[in-house]
Each structure stands twice: as structure tokens, then as C-alpha cells.
Design an enzyme around this catalytic site. Structure first.
Site, PDB file in Angstrom:
ATOM      1  CE  LYS A 170      -0.905   0.326 -49.099  1.00 50.02           C
ATOM      2  NZ  LYS A 170       0.477   0.046 -48.635  1.00 50.02           N
ATOM      3  CG  ASP A 194       5.872   4.994 -45.397  1.00 49.79           C
ATOM      4  OD1 ASP A 194       5.844   4.749 -46.623  1.00 49.79           O
ATOM      5  OD2 ASP A 194       5.486   4.190 -44.534  1.00 49.79           O
ATOM      6  CD1 TRP A 196       1.074  -0.443 -41.509  1.00 51.95           C
ATOM      7  CD2 TRP A 196       3.163  -0.133 -42.240  1.00 51.95           C
ATOM      8  NE1 TRP A 196       1.368  -1.485 -42.359  1.00 51.95           N
ATOM      9  CE2 TRP A 196       2.649  -1.320 -42.811  1.00 51.95           C
ATOM     10  CE3 TRP A 196       4.460   0.267 -42.566  1.00 51.95           C
ATOM     11  CZ2 TRP A 196       3.389  -2.103 -43.684  1.00 51.95           C
ATOM     12  CZ3 TRP A 196       5.207  -0.512 -43.437  1.00 51.95           C
ATOM     13  CH2 TRP A 196       4.674  -1.694 -43.990  1.00 51.95           C
TER      14      TRP A 196
END
Length: 363
Positions: A172, A136, A55
Site C-alpha cells: 500500500k 501486522d 483481515w
């Protein structure tokens, strides 16, 4: 502690033994930043290894937190899968005690995850070198549709009794982007250490943002504590994950039906919101110019953004980009870049006179 139970499991030995320090943070980004700054202040090793690619915010967050960022091999463009051997070699070469960032599931941006057997090998290697895992977790339940399945990689590391950091986001899987809800949990070696760690985390947070917002956190807490709401959430979560999986299958089938050159099985092998299509920058530019399809220049697309209605148009664009530009590259290698523009102007044939040599390439 509700967040810790969600990712580690309600029967987690670390939770039962009160070895987990958990603090509310500003979604996943804030959790990573607080964890990074805590490590920069109190951990003996200030180098963190992140996957290549990862990311885009990861290197920025950890650099600003005071850590030195290095990378380890992760994605293999040739197979559009995991470069597992490269990953093991790079982690084997990392200094003892270094921090290693791991995506819990649905790796962003590639959509490529290790298998459970590969996760076990990664765990064994990291523990043997005393490498510190920093997970993560941005997509728990959003990848496979199962909260427990998406947490398997993390729970392997917790079960061995070792230390680790875990950054969680509800952006999300609960759709709470604007509420900035997340948590940082640190699994410690003992109750005493966990108490001390929590105290130091609060000292990191206080001058950074003082207190986290309460509204989004209240939504999460309400859902996680109420069994009926929790069950309803898991059903909806699986529905969303299944929809993404369906979009993958539909895109793969559409390309196969069109006879698009290449092996597109990586689309259905990858998992989560994102897919590395394997398209190069020129193909992406072609699709943008000719089909008004916009994606990142590395060929990454969000599967969640597709629908049954839009897949035919995307498939047509990918097919055209692959067939036209593949031929263009064949013609232009070692000759001149002008051939590519000739090909794009006329897909039926490519003609170029060069030193009395005529080159013809049929479509």
C-alpha cells in the site's frame, strides 16, 4: 535492516544492540506465514489470538502455518468503535505465553485503532502475562500520513526490551502490490538469540519459496537509502493519506447535510483505507440493487476508492437505505416480513391488514 529501521526507528535500542533478525518475505501475507510457521516449529505456545473481526486472510494463514487460532473482542458494533474492555478481558484470560496478533495502525477492516493510552495498557497487560506480540503493519504512513506516528504502537513494545514479531508490507504505502515486497523482523532478547533465529527463519523460507524476488525489493531499498527519494516518498505518502482523510470528512458532511438518521461521526474517527459504515446486510443489498453500489456484506468500504464526484451518489444511497429499511424493520418486527417489501415498493406509507388491524407507518 532498512525495513526494521523504518518501523522500529533509526535510534531503536533493539537495532543498536543487534537484537533484530530480519528477512525479506513475500509482502505482508508471506511475512505472516513465515512468522507463523517459525512459531509453530520453535515456540512453546501454539495458540494465536486474533482480533474479532480481522483481515480475512489472518485465520487461514496462521491455521495453515500450524497454529491454533482464537479470537479476542475488538470491535463494538453499538459504538462503531473499540471494545476496549472486552479486549482487555479476553487477553487477561489468554494462557501465559500465547501469541497475540496486533494491527500496528489502521485496523483492517474496521479502521478503529486504540489510543496511545490504550496501547500502553495493552502493552502492560501483555508483558505481565508474557503474551508474545505479533504485529501486522500493512499501512505505515498510509494512515495518518506520518511514518513515525503510525509506528508508535510498535515502538512502545520495542522500547521495553521485550520480544516481538513484526510483519511489514510495501503493497500500500509504496504501491507495490504486484511485486510482493515485505519483511519479517523478530526482536530478540540478545544478539546470540537473533543470530540463531535468523538461521531458523532461513530454514523455513528455503523449502517454501527458496528466494524472494529482487526487483521490488530493489525499489524499496533505493528509496529508503536515498534521502531525496525518501523525502519525496513521504510527501506523496502524506498526500495520499490526507486525501483519504478528506474523503472521510466529505462523506460525513454529505450525510449530515442530508439529515441521514444516526450518528455518523465514526466515519471521521476511524482511520486508514477502510471504514465500517454500520450498514447491515439488508441495507448493503438494497444499495446494490437500487444504486449499483457494491461493498462487502458487513458494510465495509474502502475510503481510498471514493472521490468528490462519487460521494454524492454514495450519500444518497446510504440515506435511502437507512431511512427506508429502518422504517421497514419497525413495521415487520413481530408481524411478517412481507411488510418490508411493501415499504420498499412505496416509501410514502406502509399499510397492512392483519386480523382486522390496520398498521400505518408514514415515511
Amino acid at each position: 535492516m532498512l525495513s526494521a529501521k523504518l518501523i522500529f526507528g533509526t535510534d531503536s535500542p533493539a537495532i543498536r544492540e543487534s537484537r533484530v533478525a530480519t528477512v525479506q518475505c513475500l509482502s505482508g501475507t508471506g511475512s505472516l506465514r513465515v512468522g507463523g510457521e517459525f512459531l509453530a516449529r520453535h515456540y512453546h505456545e501454539h495458540t494465536i489470538y486474533i482480533p474479532q473481526p480481522t483481515w480475512g486472510n489472518h485465520p487461514k494463514v496462521f491455521t495453515l502455518a500450524g497454529l491454533t487460532v482464537r479470537s479476542y473482542r475488538y470491535y463494538d458494533p453499538a459504538t462503531r468503535g473499540l471494545d476496549f474492555q472486552g479486549l482487555l478481558e479476553d487477553l487477561s484470560s489468554a494462557p501465559s505465553g500465547a501469541i497475540v496478533l496486533l494491527h500496528a495502525c489502521a485496523h483492517n477492516p474496521t479502521g478503529v485503532d486504540p489510543t496511545l493510552d490504550q496501547w500502553e495498557q495493552i502493552r502492560q497487560l501483555m508483558r505481565s502475562k508474557s503474551l508474545l506480540p505479533f504485529f501486522d503493519s500493512a499501512y505505515q504512513g498510509f494512515a495518518s500520513g506520518s511514518l513515525d506516528k503510525d509506528a508508535q504502537s510498535v515502538r512502545k513494545f520495542v522500547a521495553d526490551g521485550g520480544e516481538l514479531l513484526m510483519a511489514q508490507s510495501y503493497a500500500k504505502n509504496m504501491g507495490l502490490y504486484g511485486e510482493r515486497v515485505g519483511a519479517l523482523s523478530i526482536v530478540c532478547g540478545s544478539v546470540d538469540v537473533a543470530v540463531r533465529v535468523e538461521s531458523q527463519l532461513k530454514l523455513v523460507i528455503r523449502p517454501m519459496y527458496s528466494n524472494p524476488p529482487i526487483h521490488g525489493a530493489s525499489i524499496v531499498a533505493t528509496i529508503l537509502k536515498d534521502s531525496d527519494m525518501f523525502n519525496e516518498w513521504t510527501v506523496e505518502l502524506k498526500g495520499m493519506a490526507d486525501r483519504i482523510i478528506s474523503m472521510r470528512q466529505q462523506l460525513f458532511d454529505a450525510l449530515k447535510t442530508r439529515g441521514t438518521p444516526g450518528d455518523w461521526s465514526h466515519i471521521i474517527k476511524q482511520i486508514g483505507m477502510f471504514t465500517f459504515t454500520g450498514l447491515n446486510t439488508d441495507q448493503v443489498a438494497f444499495m446494490r440493487q437500487e444504486y449499483h453500489i457494491y461493498m462487502t456484506s458487513d458494510g465495509r468500504i474502502s475510503m481510498a476508492g471514493l472521490s468528490t464526484r462519487t460521494i454524492p451518489h454514495l450519500s444518497d444511497a446510504i440515506h435511502a437505505a437507512v431511512t427506508k429499511l429502518k422504517a421497514a424493520y419497525f413495521c415487520s418486527d413481530g408481524i411478517m416480513g412481507a411488510v418490508r417489501s411493501l415499504l420498499l415498493a412505496d416509501r410514502s406509507e406502509c399499510l397492512l391488514s392483519l386480523d382486522s388491524t390496520v398498521i400505518k407507518w408514514p415515511s
